[in-house]
Scaffold this motif. Structure first.
Motif, PDB file in Angstrom:
ATOM      1  N   ARG A 216       0.956  -1.070   0.026  1.00  0.00           N
ATOM      2  CA  ARG A 216       0.087   0.043  -0.081  1.00  0.00           C
ATOM      3  C   ARG A 216       0.714   1.070   0.025  1.00  0.00           C
ATOM      4  N   ILE A 217       0.322   2.243  -0.585  1.00  0.00           N
ATOM      5  CA  ILE A 217       1.023   3.669  -0.581  1.00  0.00           C
ATOM      6  C   ILE A 217       0.207   4.442   0.450  1.00  0.00           C
ATOM      7  N   HIS A 218       0.811   5.009   1.431  1.00  0.00           N
ATOM      8  CA  HIS A 218       0.187   6.073   2.256  1.00  0.00           C
ATOM      9  C   HIS A 218       0.713   7.512   2.316  1.00  0.00           C
ATOM     10  N   ASP A 219      -0.118   8.353   2.630  1.00  0.00           N
ATOM     11  CA  ASP A 219       0.203   9.558   2.899  1.00  0.00           C
ATOM     12  C   ASP A 219       0.903   9.944   4.139  1.00  0.00           C
ATOM     13  N   THR A 220       2.236  10.271   4.007  1.00  0.00           N
ATOM     14  CA  THR A 220       3.036  10.506   5.524  1.00  0.00           C
ATOM     15  C   THR A 220       2.507  11.362   6.365  1.00  0.00           C
ATOM     16  N   ARG A 221       1.567  12.465   5.774  1.00  0.00           N
ATOM     17  CA  ARG A 221       1.148  13.552   6.774  1.00  0.00           C
ATOM     18  C   ARG A 221      -0.124  12.844   7.387  1.00  0.00           C
ATOM     19  N   THR A 222      -0.752  12.157   6.771  1.00  0.00           N
ATOM     20  CA  THR A 222      -2.214  11.812   7.258  1.00  0.00           C
ATOM     21  C   THR A 222      -2.467  10.171   7.462  1.00  0.00           C
ATOM     22  N   LEU A 223      -1.323   9.520   7.083  1.00  0.00           N
ATOM     23  CA  LEU A 223      -1.293   8.018   7.095  1.00  0.00           C
ATOM     24  C   LEU A 223      -2.469   7.366   6.349  1.00  0.00           C
ATOM     25  N   MET A 224      -3.340   8.050   5.454  1.00  0.00           N
ATOM     26  CA  MET A 224      -4.430   7.468   4.892  1.00  0.00           C
ATOM     27  C   MET A 224      -3.739   6.577   3.681  1.00  0.00           C
ATOM     28  N   VAL A 225      -4.459   5.608   3.352  1.00  0.00           N
ATOM     29  CA  VAL A 225      -4.105   4.874   2.139  1.00  0.00           C
ATOM     30  C   VAL A 225      -4.451   5.279   0.976  1.00  0.00           C
ATOM     31  N   ILE A 226      -3.678   5.503   0.029  1.00  0.00           N
ATOM     32  CA  ILE A 226      -3.764   6.195  -1.326  1.00  0.00           C
ATOM     33  C   ILE A 226      -3.759   5.118  -2.354  1.00  0.00           C
ATOM     34  N   LYS A 227      -3.193   3.914  -2.132  1.00  0.00           N
ATOM     35  CA  LYS A 227      -3.126   3.110  -3.176  1.00  0.00           C
ATOM     36  C   LYS A 227      -3.061   1.568  -2.505  1.00  0.00           C
ATOM     37  N   THR A 228      -3.575   0.678  -3.145  1.00  0.00           N
ATOM     38  CA  THR A 228      -3.543  -0.745  -2.546  1.00  0.00           C
ATOM     39  C   THR A 228      -3.087  -1.692  -4.000  1.00  0.00           C
ATOM     40  N   TYR A 229      -2.080  -2.625  -3.700  1.00  0.00           N
ATOM     41  CA  TYR A 229      -1.926  -3.398  -4.901  1.00  0.00           C
ATOM     42  C   TYR A 229      -2.049  -4.936  -4.121  1.00  0.00           C
ATOM     43  N   THR A 230      -3.083  -5.743  -4.693  1.00  0.00           N
ATOM     44  CA  THR A 230      -3.527  -6.690  -3.937  1.00  0.00           C
ATOM     45  C   THR A 230      -2.950  -7.975  -4.905  1.00  0.00           C
ATOM     46  N   THR A 231      -2.054  -8.799  -4.364  1.00  0.00           N
ATOM     47  CA  THR A 231      -1.433 -10.003  -5.051  1.00  0.00           C
ATOM     48  C   THR A 231      -1.875 -11.300  -4.495  1.00  0.00           C
ATOM     49  N   GLU A 232      -1.281 -12.296  -4.967  1.00  0.00           N
ATOM     50  CA  GLU A 232      -1.857 -13.611  -4.626  1.00  0.00           C
ATOM     51  C   GLU A 232      -0.916 -14.238  -3.382  1.00  0.00           C
ATOM     52  N   THR A 233       0.119 -13.537  -3.194  1.00  0.00           N
ATOM     53  CA  THR A 233       1.267 -14.082  -2.233  1.00  0.00           C
ATOM     54  C   THR A 233       1.526 -13.036  -1.274  1.00  0.00           C
ATOM     55  N   PRO A 234       2.110 -13.858   0.080  1.00  0.00           N
ATOM     56  CA  PRO A 234       2.644 -12.953   1.132  1.00  0.00           C
ATOM     57  C   PRO A 234       3.813 -12.151   0.676  1.00  0.00           C
ATOM     58  N   LEU A 235       3.813 -10.742   1.007  1.00  0.00           N
ATOM     59  CA  LEU A 235       4.874  -9.865   0.426  1.00  0.00           C
ATOM     60  C   LEU A 235       5.848  -9.634   1.314  1.00  0.00           C
ATOM     61  N   ASN A 236       6.989  -9.814   0.911  1.00  0.00           N
ATOM     62  CA  ASN A 236       8.310  -9.321   1.871  1.00  0.00           C
ATOM     63  C   ASN A 236       8.800  -8.143   1.548  1.00  0.00           C
ATOM     64  N   SER A 237       8.570  -7.564   0.507  1.00  0.00           N
ATOM     65  CA  SER A 237       9.252  -6.229   0.306  1.00  0.00           C
ATOM     66  C   SER A 237       8.293  -5.259  -1.069  1.00  0.00           C
ATOM     67  N   ALA A 238       8.405  -3.893  -0.981  1.00  0.00           N
ATOM     68  CA  ALA A 238       8.120  -3.123  -1.765  1.00  0.00           C
ATOM     69  C   ALA A 238       8.763  -2.023  -2.088  1.00  0.00           C
ATOM     70  N   ALA A 239       9.034  -1.292  -3.280  1.00  0.00           N
ATOM     71  CA  ALA A 239       9.661  -0.472  -3.719  1.00  0.00           C
ATOM     72  C   ALA A 239       9.185   0.469  -4.488  1.00  0.00           C
ATOM     73  N   LEU A 240       9.339   1.765  -4.685  1.00  0.00           N
ATOM     74  CA  LEU A 240       9.000   2.855  -5.569  1.00  0.00           C
ATOM     75  C   LEU A 240      10.028   2.997  -6.713  1.00  0.00           C
ATOM     76  N   ALA A 241       9.535   2.898  -7.950  1.00  0.00           N
ATOM     77  CA  ALA A 241      10.529   3.238  -9.030  1.00  0.00           C
ATOM     78  C   ALA A 241      10.468   4.774  -9.425  1.00  0.00           C
TER      79      ALA A 241
END
Lengths: 334, 62
Positions: A216-241
């Motif tokens: 998920r992407i969160h707004d640092t000021r509000t901690l609101m969830v901005i985007k969600t990426y739903t996969t089929e597998t438990p995730l260990n890492s996420a990075a922004l390009a």
């Protein structure tokens, strides 16, 4: 996209980090070793040798002068990037699970494990950058125990007074770095353990991954969830390009494909998702086990993944990656 | 008929993507301005009210 295989670890990778120029890649592993590599050709530049346990976490300052690491040997260490010497060792009652520099390189935050009658703790240290770096203060400038679910990942937030944390329960919170007060939280940011937390270049948003199979992407000021990426597998890492509207996700394998693929084939993938449309746009195969950690170079020209298989794979993006606009022409703000 | 439906769906999709991009860009501009002002004030309360009109104008460009 030409992959370079970095062979120099004997056990699974725990975290990888590029320096701010993107020419160096740091990797740490359960084999007690920290390595530094030239991003361009994958040549090993050196090793930071001294930890007596799995190295769980590393971070490098913006000047590529100091490296900080945290280990299962209950120490956090400060290293000279250039000489490979250990400059200072902080000792704790339990393992160090996550470390991070502040944006101004003046502070380090660390999380110590909850274990053997010790609560999980967050400590902030002032880093003395004068002289050769060996003259550090043993005592933290602040030290606090987050109540409730234990913190597992952390980073400095928008400014140097703010610590963002990700918790075992899936909670995300912001703490005041001086007082240790919880300033803000989102208890339901994820439904399971938060496994990674990486900030955007300007620190105004961050991406988290979780065992709940989402990133998920969160707004640092509000901690609101901005985007969600739903996969089929438990995730260990996420990075922004940087420079492209993609996020990179890594974890295990789809439950569905486990029975049909052999472990020898290197089928564990880094998934590219469109940051705005929340759709998968591509996958890069290669690892022989789950992808534990992903980092994208700050210049956005390459990325690296570290696997449970003990390998680091560096991929330099080719021209088609920069040209590709799978959804047509959109001007997307970074 | 199928083709007509398909082009209908894709028109809808395109409109939706346009909306998602606009929303994202509007949030990014707002977020950048508010955070910049927060940083200037050393992490204290954001004083971003005077920034509002400028940001609206930028949204229109998209």
């Amino acid at each position: 996209m030409r992959p370079i295989l970095l062979q120099g670890h004997e056990r699974s990778l725990t975290q990888i980090k590029f320096n701010s120029e993107g020419d160096l890649l740091f990797s740490c592993s359960k084999d007690h070793i920290i390595n530094v590599w030239f991003t361009e050709n994958g040549e090993r530049l050196g090793t930071y040798d001294g930890h007596n346990g799995a190295v769980w976490t590393i971070d490098v300052d913006s000047q590529s002068r100091f490296l900080v690491s945290g280990s299962a040997d209950n120490t956090m260490r400060l290293w000279s990037v250039q000489s490979g010497k250990c400059l200072y060792t902080w000792e704790f009652p339990t393992a160090v699970k996550r470390v991070a520099f502040s944006e101004d390189d003046e502070q380090v935050v660390c999380i110590t494990e909850q274990r053997m009658g010790h609560q999980g703790a967050i400590r902030v240290f002032k880093i003395n950058r004068d002289g050769d770096g060996t003259n550090q203060s043993k005592e933290p400038t602040s030290f606090f125990y987050p109540v409730g679910s234990k913190a597992v990942v952390c980073a400095f937030g928008l400014n140097n007074n703010q610590i963002i944390t990700g918790h075992e329960s899936g909670k995300i919170a912001i703490f005041d770095a001086k007082t240790g007060d919880e300033v803000l939280n989102n208890e339901r940011a994820h439904m399971d353990v938060v496994t990674d937390l990486q900030l955007s270049t300007d620190r105004t948003y961050f991406i988290t991954s979780s065992k709940d199979k989402t990133a998920r992407i969160h707004d640092t000021r509000t901690l609101m969830v901005i985007k969600t990426y739903t996969t089929e597998t438990p995730l260990n890492s996420a990075a922004l390009a940087p420079g492209k509207p993609y996020v990179l996700l890594g974890g295990g394998q789809d439950a569905m494909s486990v029975t049909t693929t052999s472990l020898r084939q290197g089928k564990f993938e880094t998934r590219f998702w469109h940051k705005i449309f929340e759709e998968e746009v591509g996958r890069v195969k290669g690892h022989f086990g789950p992808v534990n950690t992903i980092a994208v170079s700050p210049k956005g020209d390459c990325y690296a993944s570290g696997g449970e298989d003990g390998f680091v794979r560096v991929h330099h993006f080719d021209e088609s990656y920069f040209r590709a606009k799978p959804y047509g022409e959109y001007e997307i703000e970074e | 008929e199928d083709a007509a439906e398909e082009s209908n769906i894709s028109a809808e999709l395109i409109a939706q993507r346009k909306r998602l991009v606009d929303e994202w860009n509007a949030w990014r501009l707002r977020s950048k301005e508010e955070s910049a002002s927060e940083k200037r004030h050393g992490g204290k309360k954001a004083a971003s009210l005077e920034k509002q009109p400028k940001e609206e104008a930028k949204e229109e460009i998209e």
